[in-house]
Design a protein around this motif. Structure first.
Motif, mmCIF file in Angstrom:
data_model
loop_
_atom_site.group_PDB
_atom_site.id
_atom_site.type_symbol
_atom_site.label_atom_id
_atom_site.label_comp_id
_atom_site.label_asym_id
_atom_site.label_seq_id
_atom_site.Cartn_x
_atom_site.Cartn_y
_atom_site.Cartn_z
ATOM 1 N N ARG A 1 -3.779 4.276 -5.222
ATOM 2 C CA ARG A 1 -5.242 4.187 -5.210
ATOM 3 C C ARG A 1 -5.835 4.945 -4.009
ATOM 4 O O ARG A 1 -5.464 4.693 -2.869
ATOM 5 C CB ARG A 1 -5.683 2.727 -5.159
ATOM 6 C CG ARG A 1 -7.178 2.608 -5.293
ATOM 7 C CD ARG A 1 -7.593 1.168 -5.407
ATOM 8 N NE ARG A 1 -8.989 1.052 -5.125
ATOM 9 C CZ ARG A 1 -9.641 -0.076 -4.922
ATOM 10 N NH1 ARG A 1 -8.992 -1.209 -4.988
ATOM 11 N NH2 ARG A 1 -10.922 -0.081 -4.681
ATOM 12 N N CYS B 1 0.828 -1.214 0.000
ATOM 13 C CA CYS B 1 0.000 0.000 0.000
ATOM 14 C C CYS B 1 0.867 1.271 0.000
ATOM 15 O O CYS B 1 0.427 2.334 -0.444
ATOM 16 C CB CYS B 1 -0.911 0.030 1.219
ATOM 17 S SG CYS B 1 -1.958 -1.419 1.400
ATOM 18 N N CYS C 1 1.239 2.410 -3.555
ATOM 19 C CA CYS C 1 -0.015 2.323 -4.310
ATOM 20 C C CYS C 1 -0.729 3.667 -4.237
ATOM 21 O O CYS C 1 -0.967 4.188 -3.145
ATOM 22 C CB CYS C 1 -0.902 1.225 -3.728
ATOM 23 S SG CYS C 1 -2.481 1.086 -4.572
ATOM 24 N N SER D 1 -9.288 -1.201 1.870
ATOM 25 C CA SER D 1 -8.374 -2.212 2.438
ATOM 26 C C SER D 1 -6.980 -1.662 2.710
ATOM 27 O O SER D 1 -6.075 -2.427 3.054
ATOM 28 C CB SER D 1 -8.262 -3.399 1.479
ATOM 29 O OG SER D 1 -9.519 -3.926 1.201
ATOM 30 N N ARG D 2 -6.786 -0.363 2.545
ATOM 31 C CA ARG D 2 -5.442 0.201 2.714
ATOM 32 C C ARG D 2 -4.910 -0.077 4.120
ATOM 33 O O ARG D 2 -5.592 0.151 5.109
ATOM 34 C CB ARG D 2 -5.462 1.708 2.437
ATOM 35 C CG ARG D 2 -4.086 2.361 2.574
ATOM 36 C CD ARG D 2 -4.103 3.827 2.168
ATOM 37 N NE ARG D 2 -4.094 4.039 0.722
ATOM 38 C CZ ARG D 2 -3.028 3.915 -0.054
ATOM 39 N NH1 ARG D 2 -1.862 3.579 0.471
ATOM 40 N NH2 ARG D 2 -3.113 4.125 -1.349
ATOM 41 N N CYS E 1 -9.120 3.499 -0.860
ATOM 42 C CA CYS E 1 -9.190 2.037 -0.863
ATOM 43 C C CYS E 1 -9.590 1.574 0.540
ATOM 44 O O CYS E 1 -8.894 1.896 1.510
ATOM 45 C CB CYS E 1 -7.839 1.434 -1.254
ATOM 46 S SG CYS E 1 -7.842 -0.367 -1.053
#
Ligand code: SF4
Length: 229
Positions: free
Chosen positions: A206, A201, A204, A211-212, A209
């Motif tokens: 994104r 993460c 990343c 689910s981070r 998110c």
């Protein structure tokens, strides 16, 4: 390749009910209880791992037991490491055998959450086993396909499975042509001794998110860009 197939697990019903928004004393709770009992009866989380040593460190990857892994981030994280532990962890094929996906969308969703608990049990057991047996101290891990596209291409699952050996025969996990793993609640990667933790993460971009697990790390991101080394 070594197998861990006697992995204990606990199911945290209250936390799962909150996560899945199942109301107490409802019909849903009764049906969820039945799934929990089924998971307790049939669940067999498992893990496989291998102790291996890095043959060579290249500009953009590492060679392990003659197999080339290409990832600048992996290379960066393994700079001070020689011994690594490739692994696959899974909720176990028994979960799909006893409750095949596709029968009921809502129950599939609940079943997936139960499978995730088994996968987490496999993750914790593997880490504890490796730490105790090999006296590893702090560890971190990286997985093909985690983080931004290109951090470590998911296609490198093929190399990871080739490095481990016959994973399907050992614990039933199959790698599809598109490099997804079956059953779906299965994880893979390389675990290594590390003073500094690493989460995919961190590299990343994104946003939002759910689910981070770690904040984006801009300085690490800069370090692993082409031409930075
Ligand atoms: S932020 Fe989300 S998508 Fe990105 S690596 Fe973490 S869990 Fe995966």
């Amino acid at each position: 390749m070594e197998i861990l197939d006697k992995i204990p697990f606990l199911i945290n019903k209250d936390a799962l009910m909150r996560q899945l928004m199942i109301e107490k004393d409802s019909e849903d709770e009764k049906e969820f209880d039945e799934l929990i009992q089924l998971a307790i009866q049939c669940g067999r989380p498992k893990a496989v791992f291998l102790q291996a040593f890095i043959d060579e460190k290249t500009n953009d990857g590492v060679v392990i037991n003659g197999i080339t892994f290409t990832s600048k981030t992996l290379r960066h994280n393994l700079s001070d490491v020689q011994r690594i532990f490739p692994f696959v962890i899974t909720c176990g094929t028994e979960m799909d055998d006893h409750f095949p996906p596709g029968s009921d969308i809502l129950k599939d969703f609940w079943w997936d959450a139960l499978k995730m608990q088994l996968l987490n049990a496999a993750r914790l057991t593997l880490r504890k086993h490796l730490s105790e047996r090999f006296r590893l101290g702090k560890t971190a891990s990286m997985s093909p396909g985690s983080g931004d596209v290109g951090i470590w291409h998911i296609e490198q699952q093929r190399q990871l499975f080739a490095l481990l050996g016959d994973v399907k025969n050992a614990i039933g996990v199959e790698l599809t042509d598109t490099c997804l793993m079956v059953p779906n609640k299965t994880g893979s990667g390389i675990l290594y001794p590390a003073q500094i933790d690493f989460q995919g993460c961190e590299v990343c971009h994104r946003e939002n998110c759910p689910s981070r697990r770690a904040a984006f790390n801009a300085s690490l991101w800069e370090e692993i860009q082409p031409g930075s080394r």
